[in-house]
Design a protein around this motif. Sequence first.
Motif, mmCIF file in Angstrom:
data_model
loop_
_atom_site.group_PDB
_atom_site.id
_atom_site.type_symbol
_atom_site.label_atom_id
_atom_site.label_comp_id
_atom_site.label_asym_id
_atom_site.label_seq_id
_atom_site.Cartn_x
_atom_site.Cartn_y
_atom_site.Cartn_z
ATOM 1 N N LYS A 309 0.828 -1.201 0.000
ATOM 2 C CA LYS A 309 0.000 0.000 0.000
ATOM 3 C C LYS A 309 0.868 1.258 0.000
ATOM 4 N N PRO A 310 0.572 2.224 -0.858
ATOM 5 C CA PRO A 310 1.254 3.514 -0.778
ATOM 6 C C PRO A 310 0.959 4.179 0.562
ATOM 7 N N VAL A 311 1.979 4.698 1.204
ATOM 8 C CA VAL A 311 1.857 5.257 2.545
ATOM 9 C C VAL A 311 2.213 6.736 2.530
ATOM 10 N N SER A 312 1.410 7.524 3.238
ATOM 11 C CA SER A 312 1.785 8.904 3.540
ATOM 12 C C SER A 312 1.794 9.026 5.055
ATOM 13 N N ALA A 313 2.944 9.410 5.616
ATOM 14 C CA ALA A 313 3.098 9.380 7.068
ATOM 15 C C ALA A 313 3.836 10.603 7.573
ATOM 16 N N THR A 314 3.420 11.056 8.755
ATOM 17 C CA THR A 314 4.153 12.147 9.405
ATOM 18 C C THR A 314 5.523 11.648 9.850
ATOM 19 N N ASP A 315 6.437 12.562 9.972
ATOM 20 C CA ASP A 315 7.842 12.219 10.246
ATOM 21 C C ASP A 315 8.033 11.957 11.743
ATOM 22 N N VAL A 316 7.607 10.758 12.169
ATOM 23 C CA VAL A 316 7.744 10.357 13.568
ATOM 24 C C VAL A 316 8.774 9.238 13.662
ATOM 25 N N SER A 317 9.123 8.874 14.899
ATOM 26 C CA SER A 317 10.111 7.825 15.114
ATOM 27 C C SER A 317 9.720 6.531 14.409
ATOM 28 N N GLY A 318 10.679 5.914 13.735
ATOM 29 C CA GLY A 318 10.456 4.640 13.063
ATOM 30 C C GLY A 318 10.075 4.765 11.609
ATOM 31 N N ILE A 319 9.529 5.924 11.208
ATOM 32 C CA ILE A 319 9.036 6.076 9.837
ATOM 33 C C ILE A 319 10.175 6.051 8.816
ATOM 34 N N ARG A 320 11.265 6.736 9.103
ATOM 35 C CA ARG A 320 12.376 6.757 8.149
ATOM 36 C C ARG A 320 13.010 5.382 8.001
ATOM 37 N N ASP A 321 13.012 4.597 9.090
ATOM 38 C CA ASP A 321 13.514 3.223 9.004
ATOM 39 C C ASP A 321 12.592 2.386 8.112
ATOM 40 N N LEU A 322 11.286 2.480 8.360
ATOM 41 C CA LEU A 322 10.319 1.668 7.633
ATOM 42 C C LEU A 322 10.205 2.056 6.163
ATOM 43 N N LEU A 323 10.186 3.343 5.892
ATOM 44 C CA LEU A 323 10.003 3.821 4.520
ATOM 45 C C LEU A 323 11.327 4.142 3.829
ATOM 46 N N GLN A 324 12.406 3.690 4.439
ATOM 47 C CA GLN A 324 13.748 3.855 3.844
ATOM 48 C C GLN A 324 13.989 5.301 3.401
ATOM 49 N N ASP A 325 13.799 6.203 4.372
ATOM 50 C CA ASP A 325 14.022 7.641 4.153
ATOM 51 C C ASP A 325 13.213 8.217 3.003
ATOM 52 N N GLY A 326 12.040 7.633 2.766
ATOM 53 C CA GLY A 326 11.143 8.171 1.749
ATOM 54 C C GLY A 326 11.151 7.402 0.443
ATOM 55 N N ARG A 327 11.993 6.393 0.306
ATOM 56 C CA ARG A 327 12.040 5.616 -0.949
ATOM 57 C C ARG A 327 10.788 4.770 -1.116
ATOM 58 N N LEU A 328 10.218 4.271 0.009
ATOM 59 C CA LEU A 328 9.067 3.376 -0.078
ATOM 60 C C LEU A 328 7.746 4.054 0.274
ATOM 61 N N GLY A 329 7.778 5.342 0.597
ATOM 62 C CA GLY A 329 6.546 6.030 0.950
ATOM 63 C C GLY A 329 6.779 7.504 1.177
ATOM 64 N N ASN A 330 5.697 8.237 1.269
ATOM 65 C CA ASN A 330 5.755 9.691 1.392
ATOM 66 C C ASN A 330 5.877 10.092 2.870
ATOM 67 N N ILE A 331 6.951 10.782 3.237
ATOM 68 C CA ILE A 331 7.152 11.261 4.603
ATOM 69 C C ILE A 331 6.894 12.759 4.618
ATOM 70 N N THR A 332 5.944 13.182 5.479
ATOM 71 C CA THR A 332 5.552 14.588 5.506
ATOM 72 C C THR A 332 6.015 15.240 6.813
ATOM 73 N N THR A 333 5.952 16.549 6.845
ATOM 74 C CA THR A 333 6.226 17.242 8.107
ATOM 75 C C THR A 333 5.163 16.839 9.126
ATOM 76 N N ASN A 334 5.548 16.866 10.395
ATOM 77 C CA ASN A 334 4.640 16.443 11.465
ATOM 78 C C ASN A 334 3.701 17.602 11.819
ATOM 79 N N SER A 335 2.739 17.830 10.935
ATOM 80 C CA SER A 335 1.809 18.955 11.093
ATOM 81 C C SER A 335 0.557 18.673 10.281
ATOM 82 N N GLU A 336 -0.476 19.447 10.545
ATOM 83 C CA GLU A 336 -1.709 19.302 9.775
ATOM 84 C C GLU A 336 -1.469 19.622 8.307
#
Length: 383
Positions: A309-336
């Motif tokens: 599944k394509p993922v869009s996630a706020t930049d919280v702990s564990g996200i960069r590990d899971l999404l390989q620094d954004g290669r496997l999914g969209n990492i956004t700023t931790n804000s609305e």
Amino acid sequence: MIKKKKILIRIGSLRHGGAEKVLINFLKNIPPDKYEIDLLLNLYSGIYIKEVPSWINLYYLIKGEMITTNRPKDIPIKALRVLYEKMFLWFPFLLYRFILKNKKYDVEIAGIHGLYKEILSSPQKNSKKIIWVHNDIFSIRGYTPKIIRKFFRYDRILVISNKIRDGMYDLAQNEDEKTAVIKIFNPIDRNETLRKADVKIHNFPFTESLPTFISIGTIFPQKGYDRLLNVHKRLIDEGLKHQLLIIGDGYDFDTIQDQLNRLGIQETAKMFGFTSNPYPYLKKADFYVLSSRHEGFPTVIAEALIFHKPVSATDVSGIRDLLQDGRLGNITTNSEEGIYEGMKKFLTDKSVAEEYKKRIEQSELPFTLEKSVQHLQEIIDYI
């Protein structure tokens, strides 16, 4: 005959949380011929109790359901429970003599960071101590550097993301303390996850003609569902048609449901409540969205990746590990605003989601059950 290592593991309960699920996955997959394990719960409660392997010795301090409200009639019971648990913290010899029957342990493990005092208070000074940190303790109120420094009294500190590991490194005062910090991926049973998803569902609340975002988790402020509903409303008002399904329960459920009603988005956003098997819904959805304010290691993201599944996630702990620094999914700023930009990107450019799917399918995911269980066994065996 090999002498079994005697292990005590402590955790609050076996409710539907990430740390509890990880622990059960571990217990179900380690060899019973190598270890003798006692599992001690503060509260005998939770859906995972029935999944504890029969060879594990299960103990508890209190039996009953978790009380999540502050209704006047519940306060005396909550107060008595707290005092009862505190008694064993203040006088741990009572716990080890009367509950644990004077058993001696080689290793004692705090299954979550919240029980760090309990294991450190153990009268068994010769046992090796391990703490398993599942949350970003640097974002949790009350966990000051002075408090977190106490974790270095453990022989090993297991952390589940680079962010938490780096934070512990910053607090370490020498190389030995840094060596005690070990990053370990949460074990995810890929085959079981896929098997559970292969169930027909007849109550999917949406039409399949519109793109559907899903978010799964306990309903409390950490998860940022208030932000997610605001973003959903904003995108709908801009004409970007889509649907939002939130699966989970928790003490903030009514608050979030009231917000949904006030925003007038009942037709396009649904609060589904708790289900013990969310995987058929995850499989059916188009995108996963994580709106959390902070996390430790959001296991559900790993599960979303199992379903490509394509993922869009706020930049919280564990996200960069899971999404390989954004290669496997969209990492956004931790804000609305970050959540808004991430969801809008998927709704306005189909090629973005397709590219993520392609990368996920071609990647070897590091959080496999076998690798994680083997790593944890090695830590216990050679501590």
